[in-house]
Design a protein around this motif. Sequence first.
Motif, PDB file in Angstrom:
ATOM      1  N   THR A  24      17.829 -17.651   5.189  1.00 31.46           N
ATOM      2  CA  THR A  24      16.824 -17.396   6.222  1.00 31.46           C
ATOM      3  C   THR A  24      16.518 -18.664   7.003  1.00 31.46           C
ATOM      4  N   VAL A  68      16.537 -19.280  11.025  1.00 29.34           N
ATOM      5  CA  VAL A  68      15.445 -19.878  11.797  1.00 29.34           C
ATOM      6  C   VAL A  68      15.931 -21.138  12.508  1.00 29.34           C
ATOM      7  N   ILE A  76      12.624 -11.434   9.002  1.00 35.72           N
ATOM      8  CA  ILE A  76      12.061 -12.704   9.458  1.00 35.72           C
ATOM      9  C   ILE A  76      12.711 -13.137  10.768  1.00 35.72           C
ATOM     10  N   VAL A  77      14.016 -12.926  10.894  1.00 33.98           N
ATOM     11  CA  VAL A  77      14.693 -13.219  12.168  1.00 33.98           C
ATOM     12  C   VAL A  77      14.081 -12.387  13.289  1.00 33.98           C
ATOM     13  N   VAL A  90      10.596 -13.830  14.291  1.00 33.84           N
ATOM     14  CA  VAL A  90      10.742 -15.053  15.086  1.00 33.84           C
ATOM     15  C   VAL A  90      11.241 -14.717  16.490  1.00 33.84           C
ATOM     16  N   GLY A  97       8.341 -19.370  12.099  1.00 33.78           N
ATOM     17  CA  GLY A  97       9.570 -19.118  11.347  1.00 33.78           C
ATOM     18  C   GLY A  97       9.685 -20.006  10.124  1.00 33.78           C
TER      19      GLY A  97
END
Length: 558
Positions: free
Chosen positions: A380, A384, A468-469, A472, A487
């Motif tokens: 991850t 980020v 999470i991508v 962000v 992020g």
Amino acid sequence: MSTLTHAPEHPPHDTRSAPRTRSGSRPLTGTLALARLSVRVDRIRALVWVLGAGAMGFYFAHAIQIIAEDDTALASLAGLYADPVGRMMVGPGFGMDDPTHERFFAAGYAVFIYILIALMSIFTVVRHTRADEQAGRAELVRANVVGRHATLTATLLVTAGLVVTASALVLVGALTAGYAWEGSLLVATTAAAVGLFFTGATATMAQLGESSRSATALSGGLLGLAYVIRMAGDAPEVGGTALSWASPLGWAQQTAPYVDDRWWPLLPLAGGAVVLAGLGYWLSTRRDVGAGLLPARLGRAEGRPSLGTPLGLALRSLLGTLRGWTIALVLTSLMFGSYAQTMLDSADALPPELAGVFVGEDIMLGYLAYIALFMAVFVTAAGVGSLQQVRGEETSGRAEYGLSAPLSRTAWLGAHLTVTIAGVLLILVAVGAAMGAGAALSLEEGGASRFGELLAAGVLKAPAVLSIVGIVTALLGWLPRLAVPVGWLLVAFSAIIGTFGSLLELPDVVFDLDPFGHLADYPVEAIAWEPVIWLTAIGAAGIAIGLLGWRRREVGRI
């Protein structure tokens, strides 16, 4: 008509005693002005770093008193670091034969404070040296009356100030927890020494490559190498081995706060900081502004046809970042996987607190499931980091050049997102395969069957990574200034919860905020498809929202 020529009544001042640059200014002219400018520009980011390090120190110092309220609970938790796997993760385990809260704080948590302050130093130095040169700001500054060494000196002064301030907050956190003065001061001083060491190291690395990305990669690689060497040195026995002394982080932990309170291991850190900073000054005189000392690889005489496409250009921009993450994570996964047989052999001897970190009754599989989660968090971070580079393309103005061609905004950002997502998915596959290969080679029986399980364990973390991508990306489209900080905050949060979550008495709502916590710990647990679906949906929705915002907002918005 004649011209009178005669010697001047007052001879010019002798400047031989004062070294000057070619522009006529002294080497340090303008240092204080540049330092004030750096503080002004970086005031928000610096405040977040300093308060974050201080808050981490305060929390760790007080949390252990809540987790282990009496000596019995503390003694049982101390078994975490009496075990080779525990020492490999956090350090040599000084004082764990007679644990106290303060010793547990120093042995189990201090190394993460050191790493955070080291990262603050790396990013700050790179941002005010190599990043400014890359963006062209350094040449504008040097066009004024500024000495050759003023920029680097101002950067070192500002970074040192941030390091000392953050370390002072760590000291306050330890003292408010009631810990001994000398040991607390040693922890804070060690944190400052580590930060200053990597400040000097980054000052040198910034002279080598031609970009901020290469300087960050070299400095971050040094920090990662220091941690890996420390792991290998601390795991075999309590107190570490000779290999522990080959790592700057190993020097830091050999101070043994609250146990031996040794100050002399700080000497190589302090000496290294001075030597590396001096080397940075010397190397800066051997190169031109914007250039690097390491020879750049020559490009092709003619560009590939793919560079004329959005996807090809995005791949060319992001490939270096993703490739660096891939190499580092694959090697680390291979090493972690090779500990499978060790975990199997020591399963019965593991303390229950350490065994509780791993899911299921099979300690070896629980360990591998934990490592799959741990590595997915770092994947991850690669995603980020790739999006941070996309943001850098915008703030540096290169995105506007690309969009000046007959190319839509959606196509430009979509191509970069495609490369980023494909990159993190491939890294997950590579990490799972490396971990499976390491386990298969180390296990005496049934190793081949573990390869497929661990490969799947890595791939099944993809929905959490994509969520999470997506978050962000959504911020990149609408609130670009928050995208990168949020992020990295999500990555740090997932890492802390995944590593220490079982040891921290936190509300359930905090654990619910961790995307990785909703996925099954395969291969220990059966796959649960519901969180896979909705985490993937969150990622897809975030990407769609980000693309919409990117189309509507002003490009280059700071």
